[in-house]
Design a protein around this motif. Structure first.
Motif, short mmCIF file in Angstrom:
data_model
loop_
_atom_site.label_atom_id
_atom_site.label_comp_id
_atom_site.label_asym_id
_atom_site.label_seq_id
_atom_site.Cartn_x
_atom_site.Cartn_y
_atom_site.Cartn_z
N ILE A 1 10.40 55.01 21.65
CA ILE A 1 10.13 54.33 20.38
C ILE A 1 10.98 53.05 20.29
CG2 ILE A 1 10.37 54.51 17.88
CD1 ILE A 1 8.17 56.20 18.65
N PHE A 2 12.24 53.19 20.68
CA PHE A 2 13.16 52.06 20.59
C PHE A 2 12.65 50.88 21.43
CE2 PHE A 2 16.75 49.76 22.45
CZ PHE A 2 17.34 49.29 21.28
N ILE A 3 12.27 51.16 22.68
CA ILE A 3 11.78 50.08 23.54
C ILE A 3 10.51 49.49 22.96
CG2 ILE A 3 10.85 49.53 25.82
CD1 ILE A 3 12.74 51.57 26.99
N PHE A 4 9.64 50.36 22.48
CA PHE A 4 8.40 49.86 21.91
C PHE A 4 8.68 48.91 20.74
CE2 PHE A 4 5.11 49.99 18.70
CZ PHE A 4 4.00 49.65 19.44
N VAL A 5 9.52 49.36 19.83
CA VAL A 5 9.78 48.57 18.62
C VAL A 5 10.42 47.23 18.98
CG1 VAL A 5 11.17 48.44 16.51
CG2 VAL A 5 9.91 50.52 17.06
N THR A 6 11.44 47.25 19.85
CA THR A 6 12.11 46.00 20.18
C THR A 6 11.17 45.07 20.95
OG1 THR A 6 13.14 47.25 21.95
CG2 THR A 6 14.54 46.63 20.15
N GLY B 1 14.99 56.50 16.92
CA GLY B 1 14.61 55.37 17.78
C GLY B 1 14.01 54.24 16.97
N LEU B 2 13.19 54.62 16.00
CA LEU B 2 12.52 53.63 15.14
C LEU B 2 13.55 52.82 14.35
CD1 LEU B 2 9.73 52.76 13.99
CD2 LEU B 2 10.07 54.46 12.22
N PRO C 1 11.95 38.17 15.04
CA PRO C 1 11.33 39.31 15.70
C PRO C 1 11.07 40.38 14.66
CG PRO C 1 13.65 39.20 16.23
CD PRO C 1 13.32 37.95 15.49
N GLU C 2 9.88 40.91 14.63
CA GLU C 2 9.55 41.87 13.57
C GLU C 2 8.44 42.79 14.05
OE1 GLU C 2 8.09 39.27 10.53
OE2 GLU C 2 6.55 38.48 11.86
N ILE C 3 8.31 43.91 13.36
CA ILE C 3 7.20 44.82 13.64
C ILE C 3 6.75 45.31 12.29
CG2 ILE C 3 8.81 46.74 14.02
CD1 ILE C 3 6.72 47.79 16.06
N ASN C 4 5.46 45.32 12.06
CA ASN C 4 5.06 45.79 10.73
C ASN C 4 5.17 47.30 10.67
OD1 ASN C 4 2.60 46.95 11.55
ND2 ASN C 4 1.56 44.98 11.36
N SER C 5 5.54 47.79 9.50
CA SER C 5 5.91 49.21 9.38
C SER C 5 4.73 50.11 9.74
CB SER C 5 6.42 49.50 7.98
OG SER C 5 5.50 49.01 7.03
N GLY C 6 3.51 49.64 9.48
CA GLY C 6 2.33 50.44 9.83
C GLY C 6 2.28 50.75 11.31
#
Ligand SMILES: Nc1ncnc2c1ncn2[C@@H]1O[C@H](COP(=O)(O)OP(=O)(O)OP(=O)(O)O)[C@@H](O)[C@H]1O
Ligand SMILES: [Mg+2]
Lengths: 411, 221
Positions: A32-37, A345-346, A370-375
């Motif tokens: 999850i961590f790698i995905f999010v970053t 991880g998130l 750098p951002e990721i939408n919460s959805g």
């Protein structure tokens, strides 16, 4: 199935098998961590891209003269084409209704000083309309106006960074600065979304620049904003007609790749959007691969964990556990672990994204916000939890179905 | 497993009445454990029939089988089979968990049976911290804790010195006195003599099946 006693049994198992819990949890959290970053960085890259190409107006032609490469109309090749003030007037006369604004431009580097501070900046000799083309935002004072052009005033509109650098925080308005030996009065300070570099620019009337350079009437470039009502196709047609008009006027071979060039932002914009969408696809692809490998990793660990527990499952069955109870417990256990660590991880990923967000990242690595939408983030976390549960469920059900004696024999 | 089958038991025909205390004897490899596993529903028979409490045990669904194992049968394994990350008390309490006995009651009962096998002070220890004999006694306590109608014990005294063996046998006799049916696999004649009936196996057949006068273990304790 969800009784307190059941949870206690599960917590005990988790607590007493710390390494196993850690291994499973770690792979989930890492995935999850790698995905999010990664996803966040990708978005940041995209943001930079959009910002870089999106900060100036999108309805712009930049018209440059250059040396010819082909002989034409009695002229030899390698003739230097020049633009003059009257060219601007003739373009307006010819294409008036298609034009929203137009401004000449003369760019010169200059040493600029105030009191004992000095530095080098780019100066732009421009007309009042340049404010629209550059999307310049006035912080204080005013931009150049028609009177400044007519009267060839020694007025300067300086960028926010110029004020910050050489005025060191004091108010620049009304002060006189020295630009390559001439004193200019600061009449305005601006900011620009295009970043610090665009804010290290000084605008002066182009007529003043011509006066300084021996009272000539030469121009470097003409910047033209077309009427947006004509649309993309209209802009392409206008581009062609304008090109032909200028080549005719300056006697340039229509087939000469050089001589005069029109840089059409509308065209660039379309290309940029394509590049941006390709970028997005690549990022999504990588992120997807990370998730797949995360799921595979979890499945692997689950299979291993349950293999390790075959004997325990045999004992539990011999003591009267039903297969349902066994798979239920293992399932809850794995969902519990993946959920907790998934969110760890998130959160870590989001914290890191927020932490690394900054100017240096933006300037050195072209990553903005750098951002990721919460959805997306929550969807992926839930996906991983479901996959983890499934990965545990299948081997657990298999193990819970074998004869106790066979399971007990497992070493 | 099924690929090359081995005939271990070859025509065992016997029945055990409620309240009996049977010793199964025989040389190593004669099929004692195999028989006990089938009786304990841990293994399945390939041919023949096995009736438990009047119910034919064959192709039973898993939930029913689990119910029998849990309520009806208690098993003491030759190799203990304790769960290594659970303490002695937790191991003993586990069958009660599957009987849905409340946590507090579980712990009390587990302690009671650990006390009966003389291991109350070891309740908090992991199996890895116990000797072979102590592990065996935990396994016995675990089988007893479920209070099964039928207790099946595969060499329950195999790893114990004679004094502890007699203590365990005393316990087993008392449970038998209370009306429970018990089958014990053993190599030791003196342990067999403490039962009410001895069955001798050899190469998967019954060699001898005789009633004996029970020697009470209490006198040696
Ligand atoms: N998993 C197995 N696979 C194949 N054969 C087996 C298996 N387990 C036992 N056997 C065979 O079944 C036979 C009976 O084994 P069993 O364990 O019932 O003997 P036992 O009478 O309990 O011996 P012991 O006194 O040594 O415990 C042996 O010949 C053994 O080789
Ligand atoms: Mg045996």
């Amino acid at each position: 199935m969800f009784s307190r006693d059941n949870w206690k049994e599960i917590f005990e198992t988790i607590q007493k098998n710390k390494l196993r819990t850690f291994l499973t949890g770690f792979s989930v959290a890492l995935g999850i961590f790698i995905f999010v970053t990664l996803f966040g960085m990708g978005n940041g890259l995209n943001n930079t891209f959009m910002k870089f190409f999106g900060s100036d107006a999108t309805n712009i032609f930049r018209i440059y003269p250059s040396q010819t490469t082909l002989p034409y109309g009695g002229y030899k090749a390698k003739r230097r084409i020049e633009f003059y003030n009257e060219d601007v007037e003739e373009i307006v006369k010819e294409f008036g209704p298609l034009i929203q604004y137009i401004s000449p431009r003369i760019s010169r580097g200059a040493s600029v000083s105030y009191k004992n501070k000095s530095d080098n900046y780019g100066t732009e000799g421009v007309g009042p309309s340049m404010q629209f083309a550059e999307k310049t935002i006035m912080m204080k004072g005013r931009y150049l106006n028609a009177n400044d052009i007519r009267d060839r005033t020694k007025f300067a509109v300086i960028g926010r960074m110029v004020e910050k650098d050489i005025f060191e925080g004091t108010d620049a308005l009304g002060e006189y600065i020295d630009i390559s030996g001439s004193a200019f009065k600061v009449i305005g300070v601006f900011q620009d979304d295009g970043g610090d570099n665009e804010e290290r620019t000084i605008f002066i009337p182009y007529t003043t620049r011509q006066l300084i350079e021996g009272n000539n009437n030469k121009l470097d470039q003409i910047v033209l904003g077309f009427n947006q009502a004509i649309g993309y196709n209209g802009a392409m047609k206008f581009d062609k007609k304008l090109n032909a008009f200028l080549r005719n006027k300056k006697t340039i071979n229509p087939d000469d790749p050089r001589g005069v060039r029109i840089q059409n932002v509308a065209e660039n914009l379309k290309e940029n959007q394509q590049v941006a969408s390709v970028l997005k696809i690549i990022i999504s692809g990588i992120a997807f691969a990370v998730i797949i490998s995360g799921v595979l990793g979890i499945s692997n660990i689950m299979v291993f964990v349950i293999k390790e527990r075959t004997k325990e499952i045999g004992i539990r069955k011999a003591l009267g556990a039903t297969p349902k109870m066994i798979t239920g417990t293992i399932l809850l256990e794995s969902v519990f672990i993946t959920t907790i660590f998934g969110f760890v991880g998130l959160i870590l990923g989001i914290v890191v994204l927020n932490f690394i967000n900054g100017k240096s990242l933006e300037e050195d690595y072209f990553i903005t916000n750098p951002e990721i939408n919460s959805g997306t983030a929550i969807f992926v976390t839930i996906l991983l939890i479901v996959c983890g549960a499934l990965a545990a469920f299948i081997p657990a059900r298999k193990a819970a179905r074998i004869k106790p004696i066979v399971a007990l024999r497992d070493e | 497993m099924g690929s090359n089958s081995l005939h271990v038991l070859k025509g065992i025909d016997f029945s055990v009445e409620e309240g009996e205390l049977v010793a199964i004897m025989g040389s190593s490899g004669s099929g004692k454990s195999t028989l006990l596993n089938i009786l304990g529903m841990l293994d399945e028979l390939d041919e023949g029939t096995y009736d438990l409490d009047g119910v034919p045990i064959k192709d039973l669904n898993e939930t029913k089988a689990a119910n029998y194992r849990n309520k009806f049968l208690g098993f003491v394994f030759q190799s203990f089979n304790l769960i290594n990350y659970k303490s002695a008390m937790e191991n003993v309490a586990l069958p009660l968990y599957y009987q849905r006995v409340g946590r507090k009651e579980r712990q009390e009962k587990a302690l009671k049976y650990l006390e009966q096998v003389g291991l109350k002070e070891w309740a908090g220890h992991l199996p890895s911290e116990l000797s072979g004999g102590q592990k065996q006694r935990v396994a016995i306590a675990r089988a007893l804790a479920a209070e099964p109608k039928v207790l099946l014990a595969d060499e329950p005294t195999g790893a114990l010195d004679s004094k502890t063996s007699y203590e365990v046998m005393d316990l087993i006799q008392k449970i038998n006195d209370a009306g429970n049916t018990i089958l014990i696999v053993t190599h030791e004649p003196d342990i067999a003599d403490m039962c009410k009936r001895i069955v001798h196996l050899k190469d998967g057949v019954i060699l001898e099946d005789k009633k004996v006068n029970q020697v009470r273990a209490a006198q040696y304790v």
